[in-house]
Design an enzyme around this catalytic site. Structure first.
Site, mmCIF file in Angstrom:
data_model
loop_
_atom_site.group_PDB
_atom_site.id
_atom_site.type_symbol
_atom_site.label_atom_id
_atom_site.label_comp_id
_atom_site.label_asym_id
_atom_site.label_seq_id
_atom_site.Cartn_x
_atom_site.Cartn_y
_atom_site.Cartn_z
ATOM 1 N N GLY A 1 12.335 85.901 -85.005
ATOM 2 C CA GLY A 1 11.982 85.447 -83.651
ATOM 3 C C GLY A 1 12.759 84.223 -83.239
ATOM 4 N N HIS B 1 7.583 77.939 -82.350
ATOM 5 C CA HIS B 1 6.623 79.048 -82.412
ATOM 6 C C HIS B 1 5.620 78.909 -81.278
ATOM 7 C CE1 HIS B 1 7.978 77.856 -86.433
ATOM 8 N NE2 HIS B 1 8.294 79.126 -86.487
ATOM 9 N N ASP C 1 69.277 67.075 -72.165
ATOM 10 C CA ASP C 1 67.832 66.852 -71.905
ATOM 11 C C ASP C 1 66.938 67.366 -73.027
ATOM 12 O OD1 ASP C 1 67.109 69.754 -69.767
ATOM 13 O OD2 ASP C 1 68.082 69.549 -71.732
HETATM 14 N N1 LIG Z 1 68.561 81.851 -77.013
HETATM 15 C C1 LIG Z 1 68.136 80.869 -77.786
HETATM 16 N N2 LIG Z 1 67.466 81.127 -78.929
HETATM 17 C C2 LIG Z 1 67.021 80.122 -79.722
HETATM 18 N N3 LIG Z 1 67.209 78.820 -79.448
HETATM 19 C C3 LIG Z 1 67.875 78.523 -78.322
HETATM 20 C C4 LIG Z 1 68.376 79.512 -77.440
HETATM 21 N N4 LIG Z 1 68.965 78.868 -76.415
HETATM 22 C C5 LIG Z 1 68.821 77.552 -76.644
HETATM 23 N N5 LIG Z 1 68.195 77.355 -77.779
HETATM 24 C C6 LIG Z 1 67.799 76.081 -78.358
HETATM 25 O O1 LIG Z 1 67.370 75.221 -77.307
HETATM 26 C C7 LIG Z 1 67.974 73.937 -77.497
HETATM 27 C C8 LIG Z 1 68.139 73.311 -76.134
HETATM 28 O O2 LIG Z 1 66.865 73.002 -75.677
HETATM 29 P P1 LIG Z 1 66.688 72.371 -74.207
HETATM 30 O O3 LIG Z 1 67.706 71.326 -74.002
HETATM 31 O O4 LIG Z 1 65.290 72.040 -74.053
HETATM 32 O O5 LIG Z 1 67.008 73.648 -73.293
HETATM 33 P P2 LIG Z 1 68.132 73.810 -72.261
HETATM 34 O O6 LIG Z 1 69.347 74.194 -73.076
HETATM 35 O O7 LIG Z 1 67.662 74.912 -71.382
HETATM 36 O O8 LIG Z 1 68.330 72.505 -71.563
HETATM 37 C C9 LIG Z 1 69.247 74.231 -78.196
HETATM 38 O O9 LIG Z 1 69.640 73.091 -78.960
HETATM 39 C C10 LIG Z 1 68.931 75.405 -79.077
HETATM 40 O O10 LIG Z 1 68.469 74.962 -80.337
HETATM 41 O O1 LIG Z 2 8.978 81.015 -88.322
HETATM 42 C C1 LIG Z 2 8.139 80.580 -89.066
HETATM 43 C C2 LIG Z 2 8.489 79.709 -90.203
HETATM 44 O O2 LIG Z 2 9.701 80.117 -90.741
HETATM 45 C C3 LIG Z 2 7.411 79.714 -91.244
HETATM 46 O O3 LIG Z 2 6.226 79.614 -90.575
HETATM 47 P P1 LIG Z 2 4.864 79.514 -91.370
HETATM 48 O O4 LIG Z 2 5.012 78.324 -92.281
HETATM 49 O O5 LIG Z 2 3.888 79.324 -90.278
HETATM 50 O O6 LIG Z 2 4.742 80.801 -92.124
HETATM 51 MG MG LIG Z 3 69.036 71.048 -72.616
HETATM 52 MN MN LIG Z 4 9.766 80.219 -87.725
#
Ligand SMILES: Nc1ncnc2c1ncn2[C@@H]1O[C@H](COP(=O)(O)OP(=O)(O)O)[C@@H](O)[C@H]1O
Ligand SMILES: O=C[C@H](O)COP(=O)(O)O
Ligand SMILES: [Mg+2]
Ligand SMILES: [Mn+2]
Length: 554
Positions: A68, A231, A373
């Site tokens: 319950g 209860h 970047d």
């Molecule tokens: N096709 C891909 N597969 C795996 N990693 C990738 C690929 N293209 C880019 N990268 C990774 O992304 C990194 C660049 O990241 P970021 O600067 O954030 O992206 P973006 O190149 O778009 O500016 C690269 O150094 C590389 O390691």
């Molecule tokens: O749910 C009830 C309790 O688990 C035990 O109750 P009781 O001590 O009244 O049997």
């Molecule tokens: Mg980049």
């Molecule tokens: Mn109980």
């Protein structure tokens, strides 16, 4: 023509049952048949974990009591929680013979000990106590912890404070300790100490009725009863229903009132886990409103709410009402409350710190190979993750965490790396939904890497982040066969492969990404994306190596 409305029609037919006598048995059959992780002990109202072999050498945990109060306690059986639950008739304690049968089944399956977690009711204390004594005479290493968390009565009677929803906190703590193979004595000591830091108080807006019986008490429409039991036992005062904020404030005032012998001392600066428990018939809308009230009431008192549980955890059949439970916690208890999320928090903080520190270095590498970047994109991701962690509670589910991070990175990071990381996380997440052992982590990491290759079109050797990731992933596949204690060694090998892979990109010809538009002779530095991946692996490893009791994320 008068209507003959018998007791059966008035009471049981208001409930969707087949029989008063068999409703508990049928309910257990329904729960067990809908959960592959459970099995029934023949001839007893006992549900057990179906993977008893995984309990070898660990302490088994048994709870139970009157039915319950679903999902208590069968709903709390599982890895990191209870090993078995013993059900009595509705609101009545189970027979010692069934409790003993559960104890012996677990003991004989090779557990190192058995701990009984019992709500403080006379029937339960007696029946579980009797079974424990009988088991002890058969050589079982057994102990019992009684949970008494009710804050209703300022001068509790000799029977003591009733056991209420705070019992679920104890299931979780004991389960986490048992999962870490702690001894029976250690678990008993830690749990007995934690019990003292729990308080619960209930409020009812309508009675409940045991199948085949009339309601346990009467409440006029518009009235509410503060401090009642699960209860339907009477509480401390009847009053008119008030607004949720007012009711919650009254409850928390009462729970923390120093003049009450049952109060939980709570001061500004304390950290708690909060459970807002539906006693059975409160609507989800009301539960959400009450949860909001409880959190804001505690925060206004300077209390940090580290975890919130809101739902039906310890019900009282169809009673409209709710109970508030909170437990004061420290770092260790919080880790046990969320072993994965506690470690994940540390790992994410370490990764973010590393990527933010690398910002200028990665931008410099990217200026020579791309658009300069890469450090900024990784910094954006790290900053977004840090802000998210400050604003929310890290989910205990790795699958949910990965999906959340995929969304964050997709939205905040930008660049190719943003899309690539998001793809990795989104593809990895589903493999961590059901469980997160070494095999699951290996599958998840492989799936994430495959998605990066599939959609990015690059391959190892093309001078991209894959040149750090893939050699590391090859090592991480060993997680499938390594023991949890061996995970850290696997991770160490993966980190070293990632760092070697990143450095090896100096000598590679770029065939993917922006770098592929630049003449090879100008590319003399390692690929920024690969350097970033190696730094992430290093941050994960250094964190897990530093957490002695958590050398693995499983
Ligand atoms: N096709 C891909 N597969 C795996 N990693 C990738 C690929 N293209 C880019 N990268 C990774 O992304 C990194 C660049 O990241 P970021 O600067 O954030 O992206 P973006 O190149 O778009 O500016 C690269 O150094 C590389 O390691
Ligand atoms: O749910 C009830 C309790 O688990 C035990 O109750 P009781 O001590 O009244 O049997
Ligand atoms: Mg980049
Ligand atoms: Mn109980």
């Amino acid at each position: 023509m008068g209507f003959h409305v018998d007791l059966w029609t008035v009471t049981v037919q208001r409930k969707l049952l087949n029989s008063v006598e068999r409703c508990v048995d049928e309910a257990l059959e329904g729960i067990v048949s809908s959960n592959a992780g459970l099995m029934l002990l023949r001839g007893h109202r006992v549900a057990l974990r179906s993977d008893l072999h995984n309990l070898k050498g660990k302490v088994a945990l048994i709870s139970g009591g009157g039915s319950g109060h679903e999902p208590a306690h069968t709903g709390y059986i599982g890895r990191g929680m209870l090993s078995a639950a013993v059900a009595g008739a509705v609101f009545a304690s189970p027979p010692p013979a069934s409790i003993l049968a559960a104890i012996m089944t677990l003991w004989q399956s090779g557990t190192s000990g058995v701990l009984l977690l019992v709500k403080n009711y006379t029937g339960d204390r007696l029946n579980f106590g009797l079974a424990a004594e009988k088991a002890r005479t058969q050589g079982v290493h057994i102990d019992m912890v009684v949970v008494a968390d009710d804050c209703a009565f300022t001068q509790p009677s000799k029977a003591g404070r009733r056991g209420l929803c705070g019992t679920v906190f104890i299931h979780k703590l004991a389960g986490a300790l048992a999962e870490e193979s702690c001894s029976l004595d250690v678990i008993v000591a830690k749990v007995s100490s934690a019990v003292k830091n729990i308080g619960t108080l209930a409020v009812g807006l309508s009675p409940c009725s045991v199948p085949g019986c009339l309601p346990t008490f009467q409440l006029l429409p518009g009235d509410m009863e503060l401090g009642l039991g699960i209860h339907g036992e009477p509480g401390i005062q009847k009053s008119k229903i008030a607004f949720a904020d007012e009711v919650v404030n009254t409850m928390i005032n009462h729970m923390t009132d120093p003049s009450s012998q049952s109060h939980l001392p709570l001061k500004s600066g304390d950290t708690v886990v909060l459970c807002v428990n539906n006693l059975g018939a409160l609507s989800c809308l009301e539960m959400a409103v009450v949860t909001r009230s409880a959190i804001s009431c505690l925060v206004e008192r300077g209390v940090h709410v580290a975890r919130v549980m809101s739902g039906s955890f310890m019900t009282s059949l169809e009673m409209a009402g709710m109970s508030l439970s909170f437990m004061k916690v420290d770092e260790e208890i919080l880790r046990l409350f969320g072993p994965f999320s506690s470690v994940a928090c540390l790992v994410l903080k370490s990764i973010c710190k590393a990527l933010i520190q690398l910002k200028e270095e990665l931008n410099a590498l990217d200026r020579a190979a791309g658009d300069g970047d890469c450090g900024s994109t990784h910094d954006l991701a790290a900053t977004a993750i840090k802000e998210w962690m400050q604003a929310t509670i890290i989910p205990e589910s790795p699958c949910l965490l990965f999906n959340t991070l995929a969304g964050l990175v997709e939205e905040k990071m930008g660049g190719s790396s943003g899309a690539l990381y998001s793809l990795f996380l989104a593809a990895a997440a589903p493999h961590l939904r059901e469980s997160c052992d070494g095999k699951d982590w290996a599958k998840a990491i492989q799936a994430g890497t495959d998605a990066m290759k599939k959609y990015g079109g690059a391959a190892p050797g093309d001078r991209t982040m894959l040149d750090a990731l893939c050699p590391a992933v090859d090592e991480l596949m060993k997680l499938s066969t390594a023991s949890p204690s061996g995970h850290i060694a696997v991770l160490q090998a993966a980190v070293e492969k990632a760092e070697l892979g990143a450095q090896s990109t100096r000598d590679l010809t770029a065939k993917a990404g922006r770098a592929s538009y630049i003449a090879s002779k100008r590319l003399t530095q390692p690929d920024p994306g690969a350097v970033a991946v190696a730094a992430i692996f290093r941050a994960v490893f250094d964190t897990l190596k530093g957490k002695d009791q958590c050398s693995t994320l499983t």
